[in-house]
Design an enzyme around this catalytic site. Structure first.
Site, PDB file in Angstrom:
ATOM      1  N   ASP A 153      -5.775 -31.401 -31.683  1.00 37.04           N
ATOM      2  CA  ASP A 153      -7.131 -30.960 -31.347  1.00 37.04           C
ATOM      3  C   ASP A 153      -8.028 -32.203 -31.374  1.00 37.04           C
ATOM      4  O   ASP A 153      -8.365 -32.722 -32.437  1.00 37.04           O
ATOM      5  CB  ASP A 153      -7.588 -29.922 -32.383  1.00 37.04           C
ATOM      6  CG  ASP A 153      -9.033 -29.497 -32.180  1.00 37.04           C
ATOM      7  OD1 ASP A 153      -9.706 -30.048 -31.286  1.00 37.04           O
ATOM      8  OD2 ASP A 153      -9.492 -28.624 -32.944  1.00 37.04           O
ATOM      9  N   GLN A 170     -13.163 -33.673 -31.706  1.00 38.04           N
ATOM     10  CA  GLN A 170     -14.094 -34.607 -32.350  1.00 38.04           C
ATOM     11  C   GLN A 170     -13.609 -36.053 -32.238  1.00 38.04           C
ATOM     12  O   GLN A 170     -14.143 -36.932 -32.928  1.00 38.04           O
ATOM     13  CB  GLN A 170     -14.265 -34.253 -33.847  1.00 38.04           C
ATOM     14  CG  GLN A 170     -14.829 -32.873 -34.104  1.00 38.04           C
ATOM     15  CD  GLN A 170     -16.300 -32.746 -33.702  1.00 38.04           C
ATOM     16  OE1 GLN A 170     -17.006 -33.743 -33.533  1.00 38.04           O
ATOM     17  NE2 GLN A 170     -16.776 -31.522 -33.547  1.00 38.04           N
TER      18      GLN A 170
HETATM   19  N1  PLP Z   1     -11.971 -28.176 -32.751  1.00 36.19           N
HETATM   20  C1  PLP Z   1     -12.856 -28.922 -33.412  1.00 36.19           C
HETATM   21  C2  PLP Z   1     -12.384 -30.004 -34.318  1.00 36.19           C
HETATM   22  C3  PLP Z   1     -14.234 -28.689 -33.235  1.00 36.19           C
HETATM   23  O1  PLP Z   1     -15.120 -29.437 -33.882  1.00 36.19           O
HETATM   24  C4  PLP Z   1     -14.632 -27.653 -32.362  1.00 36.19           C
HETATM   25  C5  PLP Z   1     -16.068 -27.342 -32.196  1.00 36.19           C
HETATM   26  O2  PLP Z   1     -16.888 -27.650 -33.050  1.00 36.19           O
HETATM   27  C6  PLP Z   1     -13.665 -26.927 -31.688  1.00 36.19           C
HETATM   28  C7  PLP Z   1     -12.334 -27.205 -31.903  1.00 36.19           C
HETATM   29  C8  PLP Z   1     -14.033 -25.831 -30.724  1.00 36.19           C
HETATM   30  O3  PLP Z   1     -14.710 -26.366 -29.649  1.00 36.19           O
HETATM   31  P1  PLP Z   1     -15.336 -25.400 -28.522  1.00 36.19           P
HETATM   32  O4  PLP Z   1     -16.186 -24.421 -29.269  1.00 36.19           O
HETATM   33  O5  PLP Z   1     -16.117 -26.335 -27.656  1.00 36.19           O
HETATM   34  O6  PLP Z   1     -14.202 -24.755 -27.823  1.00 36.19           O
END
Ligand code: PLP
Length: 413
Positions: free
Chosen positions: A207, A210
């Protein structure tokens, strides 16, 4: 890939002028925007691009023979190439557009889950994941009667690598772990973690929501099987995200959603699917946002990660030292490898109260759990104040934050 020159320094005044929202006032005070972990602001180039598309080019992609449709299709596919280059994927078949990091993870959880997960299998995530990288796997585990295993972190917010290795067994089918924690700022050693998982023939999803806005990511170098991120956190529009998958892996997976464009031939007897990456892009995609994301990446490339990383490093050190001036301020997340995310509490003051007072001073921070309730549970707290920075933040932003915090503490004590 674009080479990054660390010797090039950032022209902050010029950059800040490129972001119209940074020139605005909130409650009569110049805005200090420190909520970049939630979403980033958009440069003029992205705003202009979206306007241009809507004013003079709008047309549905892939299905038209007319001029506008062909033009828009060209721009959309060019944006895919920009993304490919940005993360150094081998080819554009490996770049699937989605609605965001959440959309990408859910797509893999469904698609990979359909194909490879069965009763008794295990999926490894970490204790510092965003809910987006926990809940889709929990839902998959519930569907398939599989089990979620969790890598713990220590008091500094560092993932315990020995514990990680101990979680592997013959039932382990996937590792899904964040590159950078959105509430602790920790940069995880994902390359080493991927290598270990691959030694056990286990694929890995990273993921990168960030990570991609702070440093150069090279998916070939990492050797991850999947990498996901959101457009809006990387100075692009909302409603668009990226799912990178190794072509050999994506080829084996069934589509996540059915609909227009993802098909080759539709018959009531049997339907066949389109080739990659279209197999995973059902229906009318958010093509304007995808093209806007391409423009955002070109903007980042024009500054260069060498300069971005140097500036963010200086900003991190300055902010870290200035926050020490505030009596009773405790930072959660003190990993050695960390980005400019500061999660903290001050004495026993509720984070929400401080956030509200900062807002009145024109300073935008986030308060709460930051969609990482297990992180809060780890520290037995209900939430934190989070100041998260981007390359357009300045030392003056830090000064305003520190002054604001001092004032808030005086008012609330
Ligand atoms: N993963 C991480 C580490 C995040 O910080 C976020 C959002 O803050 C997400 C996933 C989800 O992102 P989104 O809401 O843009 O799909």
């Amino acid at each position: 890939m674009i080479p990054d020159n660390p010797a090039v320094s950032i022209d902050l005044n010029l950059i800040r002028r490129n972001f119209p929202v940074l020139q605005t006032q909130v409650h009569g005070k110049p805005l200090v925007y420190l909520d970049n972990g939630a979403t980033t602001q958009k440069p003029r180039a992205v705003i202009d691009k979206l306007n241009e598309l809507l004013e003079s080019k709008n047309s549905s992609i892939h299905r038209g023979v007319h001029f506008l449709s062909e033009q828009m299709t060209g721009e959309y596919e060019y944006a895919r190439e920009i993304v490919r280059n940005f993360i150094n994927a081998r080819n554009t078949n490996e770049i699937v557009f989605s609605s965001g990091a959440t959309g990408s993870i859910n797509a893999v959880a469904f698609s990979f889950g359909e194909k490879y997960i069965k009763e008794g299998d295990e999926i490894i995530v970490s204790e510092m994941e965003h809910h987006s990288n926990i809940v889709p796997w929990q839902m998959l585990c519930a569907r398939k009667k599989a089990k979620l295993r969790v890598i713990p972190f220590d008091e500094n917010g560092v993932l315990l690598q020995n514990e990680y290795k101990l979680l592997f067994n013959e039932k382990t089918r996937l590792v899904a772990v964040t590159h950078v924690s959105n509430s602790l700022g920790s940069i995880n050693p994902v390359k080493e973690m991927i290598r270990f998982a691959h030694d056990h023939h286990v694929p890995v999803l990273i993921d990168g929501a960030q990570a991609v806005q702070h440093s150069r990511v090279d998916v070939q170098d990492l050797d991850c099987d999947f990498y996901v991120f959101s457009g809006h956190k990387v100075f692009g529009p909302t409603g668009i995200g990226v799912l990178y998958g190794k072509e050999a892996m994506l080829d084996t997976l069934p589509p996540y959603q059915g609909g227009g464009d993802m098909v080759d031939c539709v018959k009531f007897e049997k339907t066949t699917y389109n080739q990659l990456p279209f197999k995973f892009e059902a229906g009318t995609m958010n093509y304007t946002a995808a093209i806007g994301l391409g423009t955002a990446i070109e903007y980042i490339n024009s500054i260069g990660f060498g300069a971005i990383m140097q500036h963010e490093k200086n900003l991190f050190a300055y902010t870290q030292s200035r926050l020490k001036e505030i009596e009773g301020l405790e930072i959660y997340g003190n990993a050695k490898e960390k980005i400019s995310i500061f999660s903290f509490l001050i004495q026993d003051i509720h984070p929400f109260d401080i956030g509200m007072i900062l807002d009145k001073m024109g300073i935008a921070v986030r308060t709460g759990t930051h969609c990482t309730q297990p992180v809060m549970d780890h520290f037995q707290i209900s939430g934190t104040i989070r100041a998260s920075m981007a390359f357009y933040n300045s030392f003056e932003d830090t000064d305003r934050l520190v002054e604001g915090l001092k004032n808030a503490v005086n008012m609330l004590k």
